[in-house]
Motif scaffolding. Structure first.
Motif, PDB file in Angstrom:
ATOM      1  N   VAL A  19       0.789  -1.245  -0.055  1.00 18.42           N
ATOM      2  CA  VAL A  19      -0.108  -0.062  -0.122  1.00 18.42           C
ATOM      3  C   VAL A  19       0.906   1.363  -0.081  1.00 18.42           C
ATOM      4  O   VAL A  19       0.664   2.257  -0.807  1.00 18.42           O
ATOM      5  CB  VAL A  19      -1.016   0.063   1.327  1.00 18.42           C
ATOM      6  CG1 VAL A  19      -1.789   1.321   1.268  1.00 18.42           C
ATOM      7  CG2 VAL A  19      -1.939  -1.115   1.257  1.00 18.42           C
ATOM      8  N   ALA A  20       1.872   1.268   0.861  1.00 16.34           N
ATOM      9  CA  ALA A  20       2.619   2.432   0.820  1.00 16.34           C
ATOM     10  C   ALA A  20       3.540   2.653  -0.253  1.00 16.34           C
ATOM     11  O   ALA A  20       3.847   3.740  -0.779  1.00 16.34           O
ATOM     12  CB  ALA A  20       3.886   2.257   2.081  1.00 16.34           C
ATOM     13  N   LEU A  21       4.045   1.479  -1.094  1.00 18.71           N
ATOM     14  CA  LEU A  21       4.675   1.565  -2.119  1.00 18.71           C
ATOM     15  C   LEU A  21       3.865   2.092  -3.433  1.00 18.71           C
ATOM     16  O   LEU A  21       4.340   3.099  -3.916  1.00 18.71           O
ATOM     17  CB  LEU A  21       5.283  -0.017  -2.551  1.00 18.71           C
ATOM     18  CG  LEU A  21       6.034  -0.212  -3.926  1.00 18.71           C
ATOM     19  CD1 LEU A  21       7.376   0.657  -3.789  1.00 18.71           C
ATOM     20  CD2 LEU A  21       6.050  -1.653  -3.898  1.00 18.71           C
ATOM     21  N   ASP A  83      16.610  -6.833 -10.116  1.00  9.75           N
ATOM     22  CA  ASP A  83      16.748  -5.409  -9.891  1.00  9.75           C
ATOM     23  C   ASP A  83      15.577  -4.830  -9.183  1.00  9.75           C
ATOM     24  O   ASP A  83      15.796  -3.887  -8.200  1.00  9.75           O
ATOM     25  CB  ASP A  83      16.911  -4.569 -11.159  1.00  9.75           C
ATOM     26  CG  ASP A  83      18.228  -4.674 -11.688  1.00  9.75           C
ATOM     27  OD1 ASP A  83      19.300  -4.900 -11.145  1.00  9.75           O
ATOM     28  OD2 ASP A  83      18.489  -4.321 -12.897  1.00  9.75           O
ATOM     29  N   ALA A  84      14.390  -5.345  -9.274  1.00 10.05           N
ATOM     30  CA  ALA A  84      13.361  -4.860  -8.502  1.00 10.05           C
ATOM     31  C   ALA A  84      13.621  -5.100  -6.948  1.00 10.05           C
ATOM     32  O   ALA A  84      13.300  -4.545  -6.112  1.00 10.05           O
ATOM     33  CB  ALA A  84      12.012  -5.788  -8.823  1.00 10.05           C
ATOM     34  N   VAL A  85      14.323  -6.520  -6.769  1.00 10.96           N
ATOM     35  CA  VAL A  85      14.507  -6.978  -5.537  1.00 10.96           C
ATOM     36  C   VAL A  85      15.286  -5.768  -4.818  1.00 10.96           C
ATOM     37  O   VAL A  85      15.397  -5.490  -3.566  1.00 10.96           O
ATOM     38  CB  VAL A  85      14.922  -8.293  -5.333  1.00 10.96           C
ATOM     39  CG1 VAL A  85      15.222  -8.755  -4.010  1.00 10.96           C
ATOM     40  CG2 VAL A  85      13.870  -9.350  -5.860  1.00 10.96           C
ATOM     41  N   ARG A  86      16.477  -5.692  -5.624  1.00 11.75           N
ATOM     42  CA  ARG A  86      17.528  -4.762  -5.155  1.00 11.75           C
ATOM     43  C   ARG A  86      17.079  -3.395  -4.741  1.00 11.75           C
ATOM     44  O   ARG A  86      17.521  -3.097  -3.657  1.00 11.75           O
ATOM     45  CB  ARG A  86      18.638  -4.599  -6.024  1.00 11.75           C
ATOM     46  CG  ARG A  86      19.400  -6.021  -6.431  1.00 11.75           C
ATOM     47  CD  ARG A  86      20.666  -5.914  -7.470  1.00 11.75           C
ATOM     48  NE  ARG A  86      21.364  -7.036  -7.873  1.00 11.75           N
ATOM     49  CZ  ARG A  86      20.812  -7.663  -9.024  1.00 11.75           C
ATOM     50  NH1 ARG A  86      20.106  -7.096  -9.817  1.00 11.75           N
ATOM     51  NH2 ARG A  86      21.469  -8.731  -9.188  1.00 11.75           N
ATOM     52  N   ASP A  90      16.955  -1.637  -0.824  1.00 13.24           N
ATOM     53  CA  ASP A  90      17.486  -0.348  -0.583  1.00 13.24           C
ATOM     54  C   ASP A  90      16.431   0.461   0.065  1.00 13.24           C
ATOM     55  O   ASP A  90      17.025   1.157   1.050  1.00 13.24           O
ATOM     56  CB  ASP A  90      18.031   0.322  -2.058  1.00 13.24           C
ATOM     57  CG  ASP A  90      19.179  -0.015  -2.660  1.00 13.24           C
ATOM     58  OD1 ASP A  90      20.037  -0.930  -1.973  1.00 13.24           O
ATOM     59  OD2 ASP A  90      19.534   0.059  -3.752  1.00 13.24           O
ATOM     60  N   ARG A  91      15.336   0.254  -0.442  1.00 14.26           N
ATOM     61  CA  ARG A  91      14.369   1.209   0.363  1.00 14.26           C
ATOM     62  C   ARG A  91      13.922   0.657   1.679  1.00 14.26           C
ATOM     63  O   ARG A  91      13.566   1.523   2.519  1.00 14.26           O
ATOM     64  CB  ARG A  91      13.042   1.095  -0.622  1.00 14.26           C
ATOM     65  CG  ARG A  91      11.690   1.680  -0.233  1.00 14.26           C
ATOM     66  CD  ARG A  91      10.457   1.541  -1.134  1.00 14.26           C
ATOM     67  NE  ARG A  91       9.271   2.125  -0.819  1.00 14.26           N
ATOM     68  CZ  ARG A  91       8.330   1.648  -0.036  1.00 14.26           C
ATOM     69  NH1 ARG A  91       8.430   0.496   0.587  1.00 14.26           N
ATOM     70  NH2 ARG A  91       7.193   2.490   0.190  1.00 14.26           N
TER      71      ARG A  91
END
Length: 328
Positions: A19-21, A83-86, A90-91
């Protein structure tokens, strides 16, 4: 880069609230237990895009797309799964391992750490130093309509020079070779000296929000007026855009990007609520810039100066859009 272990993928998934994403890109309204908004993947006037906090999944009834947090980042930012996982790691502030390949460690990781430490140092100098140079920098920013709140929001800083940064980073454990490679220092007659001095500093971040370099504006009439980090293993000015980390969500939301010419132009537009603006880094728009922007939107609006150079830059940029669209 290597394979990301499944337990690290699970840790990132568990740490990410979908939801926050999604709310960073889509305006959501709660209806019952679900949240609804306009789909960021196709044009619609009535929201058919839902997010379910219980299942941590999203789905659009209009275009049929759906998935989890990883799928949302892959779709909105045109990333592959690793890259989505990375990016989500990071987030969330999670350090992930990569099996059978290199990680963000080594020299690249050290350069990113040095840039991050330098950005913090420059920012502290601007907001808290009582030295005359820092005071002049604050006064200049005020004259441009940027108070300290704006400076804090965008991480603007001040480089005092006199080897203050070099000494600070050496005390923090960074080697001379690392500072030279990051272009934070240059060789001097008696050792290292600061690359930037007596300049207002604008940290340049990549699309993942990591500080990769700096742009420094001279105080007074010193030349050059703007001084960028030179090419390093983590910084290539033909590939980076100032403000892309702030603007990417708004670019997806607005379905187009604004490209302007300067750091302060970007900050002024973002402060005014126009958050889909980015700037080139003292160079003409390149094919790499256009390809980066096309990850988030297919329409780019160029807000260049109306002089001959600005017209030439706009025509060149339009050629790049055609070039990148053709798949060459």
């Amino acid at each position: 880069m290597g394979r990301i272990p499944e337990d690290d993928v699970s840790r990132v998934r568990d740490a990410t609230d979908v939801v926050a994403l999604v709310a960073e890109t889509v305006v959501l309204q709660k209806k019952g237990r679900l949240l609804w908004g306009l789909c960021p993947f196709h044009a619609e006037k009535t929201g058919s895009f839902k997010v379910d906090p219980a299942t941590q999944l999203w789905h659009c009834f209009g275009c049929g797309l759906g998935g989890d947090a990883f799928g949302f980042v892959m779709r909105t930012q045109n990333l592959d799964f690793p890259d989505a996982v990375r990016q989500l790691a990071d987030r969330a502030g999670i350090e992930i391992r990569e099996e059978g390949g290199t990680t963000e460690g080594g020299i690249r990781g050290r350069l990113l750490e040095a840039n991050f430490a330098a950005a913090n140092f420059f920012h502290r100098q601007l907001v808290s130093s009582k030295a005359s140079g820092a005071a002049s920098a604050r006064e200049y920013l005020r004259s441009r309509g940027f108070g300290l709140e704006i400076a804090k929001r965008f991480g603007v800083g001040f480089a005092p020079g006199r080897n203050a940064l070099t000494n600070h980073l050496r005390e923090g454990g960074f080697s001379a070779e690392e500072l030279l490679t990051a272009n934070l220092a240059v060789p001097g007659s008696s050792g290292l000296r600061d690359r930037f001095y007596e300049r207002i500093m604008f940290p340049i971040r990549d699309v993942r929000g990591r500080v990769v370099g700096f742009g420094g504006r001279a105080m007074g009439e010193a030349l050059p007026k703007y001084l960028n980090t030179q090419e390093t293993p983590v910084f290539h000015k033909s590939q980076h855009l100032y403000g892309i980390d702030w603007a990417k969500g708004a670019i997806v939301r607005e379905r187009h990007a604004l490209v302007v010419e300067g750091y302060t132009d970007v900050i002024a537009l973002h402060a005014a609520g126009i958050e889909n603006a980015v700037a080139t880094l003292g160079t003409a728009l390149t094919v790499e810039h256009v390809r980066l922007l096309r990850r988030f939107a297919s329409r780019v609006v160029y807000v260049f100066d109306g002089d001959a150079a600005g017209v030439r830059a706009a025509v060149r940029a339009a050629d790049f859009v055609d070039w990148s669209s053709s798949g060459r």
